[in-house]
Each structure stands twice: as structure tokens, then as C-alpha cells.
Design a protein around this motif. Structure first.
Motif, PDB file in Angstrom:
ATOM      1  N   LEU A 209       0.784  -1.236   0.000  1.00  0.00           N
ATOM      2  CA  LEU A 209       0.000   0.000   0.000  1.00  0.00           C
ATOM      3  C   LEU A 209       0.813   1.281   0.000  1.00  0.00           C
ATOM      4  O   LEU A 209       0.402   2.277  -0.606  1.00  0.00           O
ATOM      5  N   ALA A 210       1.941   1.301   0.711  1.00  0.00           N
ATOM      6  CA  ALA A 210       2.621   2.572   0.979  1.00  0.00           C
ATOM      7  C   ALA A 210       3.589   2.950  -0.130  1.00  0.00           C
ATOM      8  O   ALA A 210       4.333   2.118  -0.640  1.00  0.00           O
ATOM      9  N   GLU A 211       3.570   4.241  -0.463  1.00  0.00           N
ATOM     10  CA  GLU A 211       4.543   4.764  -1.420  1.00  0.00           C
ATOM     11  C   GLU A 211       5.892   5.007  -0.742  1.00  0.00           C
ATOM     12  O   GLU A 211       6.940   4.869  -1.365  1.00  0.00           O
ATOM     13  N   ARG A 212       5.843   5.390   0.533  1.00  0.00           N
ATOM     14  CA  ARG A 212       7.046   5.516   1.340  1.00  0.00           C
ATOM     15  C   ARG A 212       6.753   4.945   2.722  1.00  0.00           C
ATOM     16  O   ARG A 212       5.596   4.942   3.165  1.00  0.00           O
ATOM     17  N   VAL A 213       7.799   4.481   3.389  1.00  0.00           N
ATOM     18  CA  VAL A 213       7.644   3.953   4.740  1.00  0.00           C
ATOM     19  C   VAL A 213       8.761   4.499   5.622  1.00  0.00           C
ATOM     20  O   VAL A 213       9.858   4.822   5.148  1.00  0.00           O
ATOM     21  N   ALA A 214       8.452   4.615   6.899  1.00  0.00           N
ATOM     22  CA  ALA A 214       9.453   4.953   7.901  1.00  0.00           C
ATOM     23  C   ALA A 214       9.466   3.841   8.933  1.00  0.00           C
ATOM     24  O   ALA A 214       8.411   3.351   9.336  1.00  0.00           O
ATOM     25  N   VAL A 215      10.652   3.437   9.353  1.00  0.00           N
ATOM     26  CA  VAL A 215      10.812   2.400  10.364  1.00  0.00           C
ATOM     27  C   VAL A 215      11.138   3.074  11.690  1.00  0.00           C
ATOM     28  O   VAL A 215      12.134   3.797  11.801  1.00  0.00           O
ATOM     29  N   LEU A 216      10.273   2.842  12.683  1.00  0.00           N
ATOM     30  CA  LEU A 216      10.488   3.377  14.024  1.00  0.00           C
ATOM     31  C   LEU A 216      11.062   2.285  14.920  1.00  0.00           C
ATOM     32  O   LEU A 216      10.607   1.139  14.893  1.00  0.00           O
ATOM     33  N   ASP A 217      12.043   2.664  15.721  1.00  0.00           N
ATOM     34  CA  ASP A 217      12.624   1.734  16.682  1.00  0.00           C
ATOM     35  C   ASP A 217      13.010   2.536  17.916  1.00  0.00           C
ATOM     36  O   ASP A 217      13.781   3.496  17.821  1.00  0.00           O
ATOM     37  N   SER A 218      12.417   2.180  19.059  1.00  0.00           N
ATOM     38  CA  SER A 218      12.663   2.898  20.319  1.00  0.00           C
ATOM     39  C   SER A 218      12.415   4.397  20.170  1.00  0.00           C
ATOM     40  O   SER A 218      13.167   5.220  20.701  1.00  0.00           O
ATOM     41  N   GLY A 219      11.350   4.737  19.442  1.00  0.00           N
ATOM     42  CA  GLY A 219      10.956   6.136  19.312  1.00  0.00           C
ATOM     43  C   GLY A 219      11.691   6.933  18.272  1.00  0.00           C
ATOM     44  O   GLY A 219      11.385   8.110  18.059  1.00  0.00           O
TER      45      GLY A 219
END
Length: 320
Positions: A209-219
Motif C-alpha cells: 500500500l505505501a509509497e514511502r515507509v518509515a521504520v520506528l525503533d525505540s521512538g
């Protein structure tokens, strides 16, 4: 921040700390994000990574400890009313009244949003038709399937046709058929111009679905890119099947010399060899030539793009 080319969402060093002193816990740590209007943007991360905290901040349900953010061109702290008029939110936990029918739920939400009775009834009818809920409109929500409830949840957040929609893990616990229906809903919303910020633990979902993604880890945001770019950053997966396990050590030595990493212990004497190849460094024919020229008889060889799950594991070092 306003204007036709302004991003739908922008954050600058957005931070949220809970508690004080030795009991302080940083849930969100100097997050910088830019989400273009009319796109689907995915937030990935394990439980506790900060996804839901970010949604709570951007939807004005909590205030940042520091940093700034704009939604729909409106400053999150200075103009929260304008932000709330711009957004729709589908939370992890349903807000539906199980005793009321689907239509009654939408009418109640419509009136709470300030719509007249006639406008609420008309909009509810349109949404029930759009999301294939018309036949069940007058049944109590307690009789709905999980997928139907989720579609009604999303419909309730669209009563005011928001420019920005936050979907917080919208398909958790749904069967594959219901999940596919939600995916189609998200695609249709983006096609119609709605900006969708999607949090999910299903990496296939973000990939689809996503055109871009961000990966969050420990905020913290530890990576942001297109799903394809994140996968290629991890490297291509090399799989080799040898005609004889006796060539295992030789194959590993040859491949290591070509820059292949993550190879198994050469002493295993197995017919299978796997490794990781940095994208754009070597080709499949060159790998095959090096092996055969080195006296290794290859039964099968392949280079494969990793899944987003594998890219996530490589980035976080933890379970997806």
C-alpha cells in the motif's frame, strides 16, 4: 506551511517524554517526517516503537514535549482546532457502540461532528453504500464480522471527508479476505486524494500500500524510503544449490571473494549455499561464471529481492 504544494504532514524533531526524572520514558525521540499530500505513508515498528504515540500527537490527543509538527498546513500546538477539522482517525480499538446499528452509529458520529440530521443521514447512507455495508446497515454492530466493523470504523472517520486519515493498525486480527477489502479501501482513498498515514505490523501490508515507509525503533526513525529502496538496501538474496556437498567450502570461498556476505560455515558440507549480495555490485551470470570456472558444479542459482520483513529485520536486528 500552507499552500497547494505543502506536505500533508511534517514534523521537526517531534519528541514525547512520559514521566520525570529517573522514571522518564521517551516514547518519541526527535522524529523528522514529511508526508506528501495524497499519498499512503507507512509507519513500521514493533509494539512500543512509537507508532501509536506519533498518531496521538498528530491527531491532537496528546501534546509534544518538544519539537513542532504541521498537519494540513496547521501548526499542531498553535492551531489544534484546525488540525482536528482536517483529519479523520481510525484507532486500534473500535469506538463503535455494539448495541446500535451501523447506520445509527454513523448518525450519532455525524451529529457529534456538527452535521444536521439531514446531512448526517445522507452522508451515512453514502458511506454505507460505498463500503458495502448497506445490507447490514440496520443490524446491530454486535452482529457484524471483524471486517465489517473495521470498514464501519473507517467510514465513521470519513464523515467530514478529511484531507488526512490516520489508520492505526487497521487490519490487526482480520482474516485475509477482510484484510484485502481494507487494502482496497485504502487504495481508493489515496486515489481520491486523501492522505493516509498507516501504522502496521504487517510488513506485506506496507509493501502493498505505501509509497514511502518509515521504520520506528525505540521512538526514533531509523530508516525512511520507498519499500523497494529499503529492500534493496538490505541486498539481494543469493541462493545456490550445488551438485555435490564436497564443493561447499570452495563455493563459499569463491563467493566471499566476490563480496557475498552472510555465507554459511564452509565446513558444513551442504548442497545449499545462501548469502547477501549488495545491489548493483555483481550479476547472476558473473557469479555463475566464477563458480564454474573455480570447478564448482552448480545445479541451481538465483538472486532474489528480499521481502520487506527481511529488510526490517536487517534494520532493527529484532523480530518483525
Amino acid at each position: 506551511m500552507a499552500g497547494p504544494s505543502a506536505p500533508a504532514i511534517r514534523t521537526e524533531e517531534l519528541t514525547r517524554v512520559y514521566g520525570r526524572g529517573t522514571k522518564a520514558r521517551t516514547a518519541l525521540d526527535h522524529v523528522d517526517l514529511t508526508v506528501p499530500a495524497g499519498t499512503v505513508f507507512g509507519l513500521l515498528g514493533h509494539n512500543g516503537a512509537g507508532k501509536s504515540t506519533l498518531i496521538r500527537l498528530l491527531s491532537t490527543l496528546a501534546t509534544p514535549t518538544s519539537g513542532r509538527a504541521w498537519v494540513g498546513g496547521h501548526d499542531l500546538v498553535a492551531r489544534p482546532a484546525e488540525v482536528r477539522a482536517t483529519i479523520g482517525v481510525t484507532a486500534q480499538q473500535t469506538t463503535l457502540d455494539q448495541r446500535l446499528s451501523g447506520r445509527e452509529n454513523l448518525l450519532v458520529f455525524g451529529r457529534l461532528h456538527g452535521l444536521s440530521r439531514a446531512a448526517a443521514r445522507r452522508t451515512a447512507g453514502d458511506l454505507l453504500d460505498r463500503y458495502d455495508l448497506a445490507e447490514a446497515a440496520d443490524r446491530p454492530v454486535s452482529a457484524y464480522s471483524g471486517g465489517m466493523r473495521r470498514r464501519l470504523d473507517i467510514a465513521s472517520s470519513l464523515l467530514l471527508a478529511p484531507a488526512v486519515l490516520f489508520l492505526d493498525e487497521p487490519t490487526t486480527g482480520l482474516d485475509p479476505h477482510s484484510r484485502a477489502a481494507i487494502w482496497q479501501t485504502v487504495r481508493e482513498l489515496a486515489t481520491a486524494g486523501t492522505t493516509v498515514l498507516l501504522t502496521t505490523q504487517y510488513l506485506e501490508e506496507a509493501d502493498q500500500l505505501a509509497e514511502r515507509v518509515a521504520v520506528l525503533d525505540s521512538g526514533r526513525v531509523i530508516a525512511e524510503d520507498t519499500p523497494r529502496a529499503l529492500k534493496r538496501r538490505t541486498g539481494l538474496r543469493l541462493t545456490v544449490t550445488l551438485a555435490s556437498p564436497a564443493a561447499h567450502a570452495t563455493a563459499c570461498d569463491l563467493l566471499r571473494g566476490l563480496g557475498v556476505t552472510g555465507l554459511p560455515d564452509p565446513a558444513r558440507r551442504e548442497t545449499g549455499v545462501t548469502g547477501s549480495v549488495p545491489a548493483g555490485t555483481v550479476t547472476l551470470p558473473s557469479l555463475l561464471t566464477a563458480l564454474t570456472d573455480g570447478g564448482v558444479d552448480v545445479a541451481d542459482i538465483g538472486l532474489h529481492e528480499p521481502t520487506l520483513d527481511e529488510a526490517y529485520l536487517a534494520l532493527t536486528g529484532g523480530p518483525a
